[in-house]
Design an enzyme around this catalytic site. Structure first.
Site, PDB file in Angstrom:
ATOM      1  N   SER A  67      16.347  -9.611 -15.614  1.00  0.00           N
ATOM      2  CA  SER A  67      17.123 -10.456 -16.527  1.00  0.00           C
ATOM      3  C   SER A  67      16.193 -11.486 -17.154  1.00  0.00           C
ATOM      4  CB  SER A  67      18.237 -11.172 -15.778  1.00  0.00           C
ATOM      5  OG  SER A  67      17.667 -12.203 -14.992  1.00  0.00           O
ATOM      6  N   LYS A  68      16.779 -12.302 -18.006  1.00  0.00           N
ATOM      7  CA  LYS A  68      15.998 -13.320 -18.728  1.00  0.00           C
ATOM      8  C   LYS A  68      15.190 -14.197 -17.777  1.00  0.00           C
ATOM      9  CE  LYS A  68      18.911 -13.953 -22.774  1.00  0.00           C
ATOM     10  NZ  LYS A  68      20.345 -13.978 -22.486  1.00  0.00           N
ATOM     11  N   ARG A  69      15.717 -14.397 -16.579  1.00  0.00           N
ATOM     12  CA  ARG A  69      15.011 -15.247 -15.607  1.00  0.00           C
ATOM     13  C   ARG A  69      13.599 -14.724 -15.337  1.00  0.00           C
ATOM     14  NH1 ARG A  69      16.477 -14.686 -10.768  1.00  0.00           N
ATOM     15  NH2 ARG A  69      17.773 -12.866 -11.197  1.00  0.00           N
ATOM     16  N   GLY A  79      11.646 -13.105 -17.486  1.00  0.00           N
ATOM     17  CA  GLY A  79      10.778 -13.129 -18.665  1.00  0.00           C
ATOM     18  C   GLY A  79      11.444 -12.371 -19.799  1.00  0.00           C
TER      19      GLY A  79
END
Ligand code: GLU
Length: 490
Positions: free
Chosen positions: A255-257, A259
């Site tokens: 996920s965005k966490r 990168g």
């Protein structure tokens, strides 16, 4: 199955193309190419609220950037336009009509409230969850009469009474058994006439004669329902291959966490399409268990479902960066020079026609840069000093490089020697500069560092002699003189 291979990638345009979707596309494409088959792109845009033309455009852009090409389209919007489900409504209605005629679909008039009540009753009691088939017990005449009255209704699949357990024999995951008792008469067409995902997908896959469905394993649970629709349509069931999820290094869904997750983001962050393609191909598939860097043709010649792993794949950002660097280093100078240009333009450093004007100069610059960067975004900062009128010397670098006693005299000697050079080549520059430390009884490292900071403005840069050669004599001498003047003032 002896039909020619036909596969499809069917993204929903509800967001950007993420790496998981891109991997699915790549596997389908590679599988089609490997077997001389057909790769179809179908945009699943039946969710009107979340599907947007911008998302579709971005998905197509990302696929093209990765080098994917698809083979057929509806001939609406040009030969390379993909299929769109919203343009295929006629096919879903026709399929429903056939199923109605054969009795494999029936209308259901139960309201949302009634269905909710049935569900909570089932939860409390020991009834099976799912629709209790109330409307399946209506006679044809009763159902027709209600439709004629204008009663809102959906259309449900009449799961065959004698349908046993459904075994999905997946090319990646092996066999999964879905018990017949868990199969409910699910909705095919909603009360507003739109098809559900499970219905539209199967009608399309059947109509397109898709032989292999390669997709994310979040759809494994939909597969038994889809198999029943294939059976109701009297069509062969394709071979399924469900791909495992992509995880971040911490074992959680990527996920965005972690990168960047969308293909466009990786592009913007300076990754090359061939490196991203290579890295994605390896997320759950291997060429021979050891080769890590390979080009698209290795994939299209060797891809096979047998070599797909059912374990979750870990997206390793560091490995991708390393791989990107490897692709950059192996690129021929001429090619790298061309591919640098958009990044230089983006950094406001040069214009596209600059390459035409100074091809030789760029060809010489290319290997100096390609040896040192891992991402295309690093090019601008690394070469900026070559394009600026004057450099601004970084104060920390100046403090370090110009504080040694005698620097002013060293810089003076450097400027004079460079100015006297008849031939402006890296070898000639190196020769005169190498004589200077000896003359001043100083370490070469100290002298070269002072020159480097004077000319490039910082402590880290491309190789020194080559940099001076590319910068030109006048600018090099002027920068050394400017540094000399600055040093003498302190
Ligand atoms: N539109 C679906 C998705 O993006 C397609 C799934 C499938 O390949 O059947 O998940």
């Amino acid at each position: 199955m002896n039909q020619p291979v036909r596969v499809r990638f069917a993204p929903s345009p509800t967001g950007a193309l993420h790496v998981g979707g891109a991997r699915t596309a790549i596997y389908n494409w590679a599988f089609a190419r490997r077997h001389g088959g057909t790769f179809i792109l179908r945009i699943d845009d039946t969710d009107p609220e979340r599907s947007t033309p911008e998302n579709t455009a971005q998905i197509l852009r990302s696929l093209r950037w990765l080098g994917m090409d698809w083979d057929e389209g509806p001939e609406v919007g040009g030969p390379h336009a993909p299929y769109f489900q919203t343009l295929r409504a006629r096919l879903y209605s026709a399929a429903l009509e056939r199923m109605k005629a054969e009795g494999s679909a029936y209308p259901c008039f139960c309201t949302t409230l009634e269905l909710e009540a049935k569900r909570s009753a089932a939860r409390e009691g020991d009834g099976t969850p799912g629709y209790d088939r109330t409307c399946r017990r209506l006679t044809r005449d009763q159902a027709h009469a209600r439709i004629a009255e204008g009663a809102p209704h959906v259309w449900r699949l009449a799961v065959p009474e004698d349908r046993g357990d459904i075994v999905v024999d997946d090319a990646v995951r092996g066999e999964t058994v879905f018990p017949a008792s868990a199969m409910d008469d699910f909705v095919l067409v909603r009360s507003d006439g739109t098809p559900t995902y499970n219905f539209a997908t199967v009608v399309d896959d059947a109509e397109m004669d898709i032989t292999h469905v390669i997709r994310g394993d979040d759809h494994l649970s939909n597969t038994p329902r889809q198999i029943m629709v294939f059976e109701a349509l009297g069509h062969f069931v394709p071979r399924f291959a469900h791909l495992s999820m992509i995880w971040g290094a911490d074992g959680k869904k990527l996920s965005k966490r972690h990168g960047a997750t969308s293909v466009e983001q990786f592009h913007a962050e300076g990754f090359l399409p061939e490196a991203l393609l290579n890295h994605l191909a390896l997320l759950g598939w291997s060429l021979d268990g050891e080769t890590t860097v390979f080009h698209a043709d290795a994939l299209t010649h060797n891809f096979s479902l047998e070599r797909i792993s059912k374990n979750p794949a870990i997206f390793d950002f560091e490995k991708l960066e390393w791989m990107n660097g490897a692709y950059i280093r192996e690129m021929p100078n001429e090619r790298f020079a061309e591919r640098m240009m958009p990044w230089l333009e983006q950094a406001g450093i040069s214009t596209p026609d600059d390459l035409e004007k100074r091809r030789d100069w760029y060809r010489e610059l290319a290997p100096l840069v390609s040896e040192r960067v891992k991402r295309m975004t690093e090019i601008g900062p690394a070469v900026a000093f070559l394009f600026q009128e004057t450099v601004t010397v970084d104060p920390t670098a100046a403090a370090k490089a110009f504080s040694v006693e005698g620097t002013r005299d060293v810089l003076d000697a450097v400027a004079t020697s460079l100015d006297g050079l008849a031939e402006w080549t890296p070898t000639a520059i190196e020769e005169v500069l190498r004589a200077i430390p000896e003359h001043f009884a100083m370490k070469p490292r100290i002298v070269f560092q002072a020159v480097r900071v004077a000319v490039t403005g910082g402590l880290v840069s491309l190789p020194l002699f080559e940099s001076l050669a590319l910068l030109g004599k006048a600018a090099s001498v002027a920068r050394v003189r400017a540094a000399e003047a600055a040093v003498s003032r302190t």
